[in-house]
Design a protein around this motif. Structure first.
Motif, PDB file in Angstrom:
ATOM      1  N   ASP A   1       0.816  -1.221   0.000  1.00 40.08           N
ATOM      2  CA  ASP A   1       0.000   0.000   0.000  1.00 40.08           C
ATOM      3  C   ASP A   1       0.846   1.266   0.000  1.00 40.08           C
ATOM      4  O   ASP A   1       0.359   2.336  -0.384  1.00 40.08           O
ATOM      5  N   THR A   2       2.081   1.163   0.449  1.00 39.69           N
ATOM      6  CA  THR A   2       2.953   2.340   0.425  1.00 39.69           C
ATOM      7  C   THR A   2       3.215   2.804  -1.002  1.00 39.69           C
ATOM      8  O   THR A   2       3.616   3.954  -1.226  1.00 39.69           O
ATOM      9  N   VAL A   3       2.983   1.919  -1.985  1.00 44.23           N
ATOM     10  CA  VAL A   3       3.156   2.273  -3.394  1.00 44.23           C
ATOM     11  C   VAL A   3       1.822   2.590  -4.059  1.00 44.23           C
ATOM     12  O   VAL A   3       1.667   3.605  -4.733  1.00 44.23           O
ATOM     13  N   PHE A   4       0.825   1.704  -3.821  1.00 49.95           N
ATOM     14  CA  PHE A   4      -0.413   1.804  -4.590  1.00 49.95           C
ATOM     15  C   PHE A   4      -1.465   2.705  -3.941  1.00 49.95           C
ATOM     16  O   PHE A   4      -2.332   3.239  -4.644  1.00 49.95           O
ATOM     17  N   LEU A   5      -1.444   2.861  -2.620  1.00 49.37           N
ATOM     18  CA  LEU A   5      -2.448   3.694  -1.970  1.00 49.37           C
ATOM     19  C   LEU A   5      -1.937   5.085  -1.599  1.00 49.37           C
ATOM     20  O   LEU A   5      -2.735   5.978  -1.321  1.00 49.37           O
ATOM     21  N   LEU A   6      -0.648   5.247  -1.558  1.00 49.59           N
ATOM     22  CA  LEU A   6      -0.092   6.546  -1.194  1.00 49.59           C
ATOM     23  C   LEU A   6      -0.576   7.667  -2.121  1.00 49.59           C
ATOM     24  O   LEU A   6      -0.920   8.747  -1.647  1.00 49.59           O
ATOM     25  N   PRO A   7      -0.657   7.445  -3.453  1.00 49.90           N
ATOM     26  CA  PRO A   7      -1.124   8.546  -4.327  1.00 49.90           C
ATOM     27  C   PRO A   7      -2.602   8.897  -4.132  1.00 49.90           C
ATOM     28  O   PRO A   7      -3.022   9.985  -4.529  1.00 49.90           O
TER      29      PRO A   7
ATOM     30  N   TRP B   1       2.440   5.530   6.986  1.00 49.36           N
ATOM     31  CA  TRP B   1       2.121   4.230   6.396  1.00 49.36           C
ATOM     32  C   TRP B   1       2.933   3.098   7.014  1.00 49.36           C
ATOM     33  O   TRP B   1       2.407   2.006   7.279  1.00 49.36           O
ATOM     34  N   ASP B   2       4.227   3.321   7.215  1.00 47.36           N
ATOM     35  CA  ASP B   2       5.062   2.247   7.753  1.00 47.36           C
ATOM     36  C   ASP B   2       4.610   1.847   9.152  1.00 47.36           C
ATOM     37  O   ASP B   2       4.566   0.653   9.497  1.00 47.36           O
ATOM     38  N   ARG B   3       4.237   2.819   9.975  1.00 47.38           N
ATOM     39  CA  ARG B   3       3.784   2.530  11.331  1.00 47.38           C
ATOM     40  C   ARG B   3       2.460   1.774  11.323  1.00 47.38           C
ATOM     41  O   ARG B   3       2.275   0.797  12.052  1.00 47.38           O
ATOM     42  N   LEU B   4       1.517   2.204  10.490  1.00 46.13           N
ATOM     43  CA  LEU B   4       0.222   1.535  10.419  1.00 46.13           C
ATOM     44  C   LEU B   4       0.355   0.111   9.899  1.00 46.13           C
ATOM     45  O   LEU B   4      -0.320  -0.808  10.382  1.00 46.13           O
ATOM     46  N   ILE B   5       1.230  -0.087   8.934  1.00 45.77           N
ATOM     47  CA  ILE B   5       1.443  -1.428   8.389  1.00 45.77           C
ATOM     48  C   ILE B   5       2.102  -2.329   9.437  1.00 45.77           C
ATOM     49  O   ILE B   5       1.736  -3.511   9.586  1.00 45.77           O
ATOM     50  N   ASP B   6       3.066  -1.801  10.181  1.00 49.18           N
ATOM     51  CA  ASP B   6       3.706  -2.595  11.246  1.00 49.18           C
ATOM     52  C   ASP B   6       2.703  -2.973  12.330  1.00 49.18           C
ATOM     53  O   ASP B   6       2.721  -4.104  12.839  1.00 49.18           O
ATOM     54  N   GLN B   7       1.818  -2.057  12.694  1.00 51.56           N
ATOM     55  CA  GLN B   7       0.805  -2.363  13.702  1.00 51.56           C
ATOM     56  C   GLN B   7      -0.160  -3.428  13.208  1.00 51.56           C
ATOM     57  O   GLN B   7      -0.541  -4.331  13.957  1.00 51.56           O
TER      58      GLN B   7
END
Length: 407
Positions: free
Chosen positions: A83-89, A218-224
Motif C-alpha cells: 500500500d505504500t506504493v499503490f495507496l499513497l497517491p 504508512w510504515d507505522r500503520l502497516i507494522d501495527q
C-alpha cells in the motif's frame, strides 16, 4: 480507485482467513476444554457471590477492566506493505476506507466491553442491591458511546511519530475513562457525562494539533497491522500449522544457560537441546506457559471449594500439555534438521520429555499454591491426582498425537 470496494474485499478476505483458522482451533479437544471451563467458572462464580462482602470494591474492578478496554482502541486498517506504493497517491480518497475501518473496530471491540460488563453484572448487583438490572444496559450504552471517542482519539494520534505523545495520550484517556466508569458505577451519571466531554476534547486536540494537515504514517500503520495479524497466527499455531507465521525468537540467555548448562552433549540429546531452547526463546510457548500457570494459581486461590480448585488446576494442566504438542512441528521448514544423524524416535522422545517436564513443573507450582490456599492434606490429594493425570496424559494422548505427525 473505489476505496470503499477495496475495504470490502480486504474485509471479506480477513473474515475468510479468521473463520478458517477458528474452525481448526475449536475443532479439537480445546473446544471441549473451553466449554467446560466456562461452565465451571460460572458455577463457582455464583457460589463466590454468596460469600462476597458488601464492602467489596466492585466499582474499582469496573474502572480497571472496562477503563482498560475503552483506552485500548486500535483501528484495524488491513493495510499491507504494497500500500505504500499503490495507496499513497490516493491517500486523500481514503475517507470511506477509514470510516469502514473505524466502524469495524468499534463493532469488534464493543463485544468485549459488553461481555465484561455482563460478566461483572452479578457482582455489581450483589453489592449495589438497590440498582435495577436495566442500569447495566445504561452503563453499556454509555461505555459504547465513549468507545467511539477513544477510537477517533487513537486514530488522530497515529499521525505523530513521537512515542511520548502516544504514552501521554494513553495515560490521559485511561484516567478520563476510569473517571467515567467510576461515576457510572456509583450511580452518578452526571459526572460521567462531564468525563465524556473531556474525551471529546481529547479528540479535538488530537485532530487539530496532530491529524489535520499531516500525512498518514504508512510504515507505522502497516507494522501495527502486521503485529495484530501475527498475534492471531501465534494463537492459531497452537492448534494447527500456520505457514504465514513469522518467528521472532527472544534472547533470554540466562534462562537458556540455566536449563541447558548441565545437559549432556550426546547424540541422543540433540532434539532435547533444540526443543528446550525453542520453548524458552519462542514467545509462542514460554509466554503462554507462564500465563497458564498464573491462571491456574489464580483459580486455586479464588475458588472456595477444594474440588473446584482441583478441577481448574487439572484443566489448566491439560491445556499446558495440549498446547505444546505443536512444538514438534516448530522447525518443520528447516530442511537441515533432516540431516541430523538421529532417528525420528529420538525427536519424538525429546518432545515427550519436554511436555512431561513442563507439566511436572506446573504440578509442583500449583501444589505449593494448594499448601497456601488450603492445607497439606489437600495439597497431597491434588498432587496424587495431578501426577496420575500427567503420566496417563503423556503416555497415551501425547504419544498418539506425536505419532500422527509426519517426519
Amino acid at each position: 480507485m473505489d476505496t470503499n470496494q477495496l475495504w470490502k474485499e480486504r474485509f471479506q478476505s480477513h473474515i475468510k482467513m479468521v473463520s478458517r483458522y477458528m474452525r481448526l482451533i475449536f475443532n479439537d479437544h480445546l473446544a471441549f476444554a473451553m466449554i467446560f471451563f466456562v461452565a465451571a467458572f460460572a458455577y463457582f462464580y455464583q457460589a463466590w457471590l454468596e460469600t462476597v462482602p458488601d464492602t467489596f470494591p466492585v466499582e474499582w474492578i469496573v474502572v480497571g477492566i472496562v477503563g482498560a478496554l475503552l483506552t485500548y482502541s486500535p483501528v484495524r486498517t488491513f493495510f499491507k506493505e504494497a500500500d505504500t506504493v499503490f495507496l499513497l497517491p490516493v491517500e486523500n480518497k481514503l475517507r470511506p476506507y477509514v470510516r469502514n475501518a473505524v466502524i469495524y473496530s468499534f463493532v469488534m471491540q464493543s463485544y468485549w466491553i459488553a461481555i465484561a460488563l455482563f460478566a461483572l453484572a452479578p457482582l455489581y448487583l450483589q453489592i449495589y442491591d438497590n440498582v435495577s438490572a436495566s442500569y447495566i444496559l445504561v452503563m453499556i450504552v454509555f461505555a459504547l458511546v465513549v468507545k467511539v471517542g477513544n477510537l477517533f482519539a487513537t486514530w488522530f494520534m497515529q499521525k505523530t511519530r513521537d512515542i511520548r505523545y502516544h504514552y501521554f495520550d494513553i495515560g490521559i484517556r485511561f484516567v478520563v475513562n476510569g473517571f467515567i466508569m467510576y461515576f457510572l458505577a456509583i450511580g452518578v451519571p452526571y459526572f460521567a457525562l462531564i468525563g465524556s466531554l473531556l474525551i471529546i476534547g481529547v479528540c479535538f486536540l488530537n485532530y487539530h494539533n496532530l491529524y489535520k494537515g499531516s500525512t498518514l504514517p504508512w510504515d507505522r500503520l502497516i507494522d501495527q497491522e502486521d503485529a495484530k495479524l501475527q498475534f492471531f497466527y501465534r494463537i492459531a499455531n497452537m492448534s494447527t500449522d500456520v505457514p504465514d507465521l513469522k518467528r521472532k525468537p527472544k534472547k533470554r540467555h540466562g534462562l537458556v544457560r540455566l536449563v541447558t548448562g548441565r545437559m549432556p552433549i550426546r547424540r541422543k540429546q540433540t532434539f532435547t537441546y533444540l526443543y528446550a531452547i525453542t520453548f524458552i526463546r519462542s514467545g509462542d510457548y514460554f509466554g503462554m506457559y507462564l500465563r497458564l500457570v498464573a491462571l491456574a494459581l489464580f483459580f486455586v486461590f479464588w475458588v472456595p471449594a477444594f474440588w473446584g480448585k482441583v478441577l481448574f488446576a487439572v484443566l489448566f494442566l491439560f491445556m499446558s500439555g495440549f498446547q505444546f504438542i505443536a512444538i514438534y512441528n516448530h522447525h518443520r521448514t528447516v530442511e537441515w534438521l533432516r540431516l541430523y544423524p538421529v532417528t525420528v524416535d529420538v525427536r519424538r522422545k525429546a518432545v515427550h520429555q519436554l511436555i512431561l517436564v513442563i507439566m511436572v513443573v506446573q504440578v509442583v507450582i500449583t501444589t505449593i499454591g494448594f499448601v497456601w490456599a488450603s492445607d497439606w492434606l489437600n495439597a497431597l490429594i491434588y498432587l496424587s491426582i495431578a501426577a496420575a493425570f500427567t503420566v496417563l496424559f503423556e503416555a497415551f494422548y501425547v504419544r498418539g498425537r506425536i505419532r500422527a505427525f509426519k517426519g
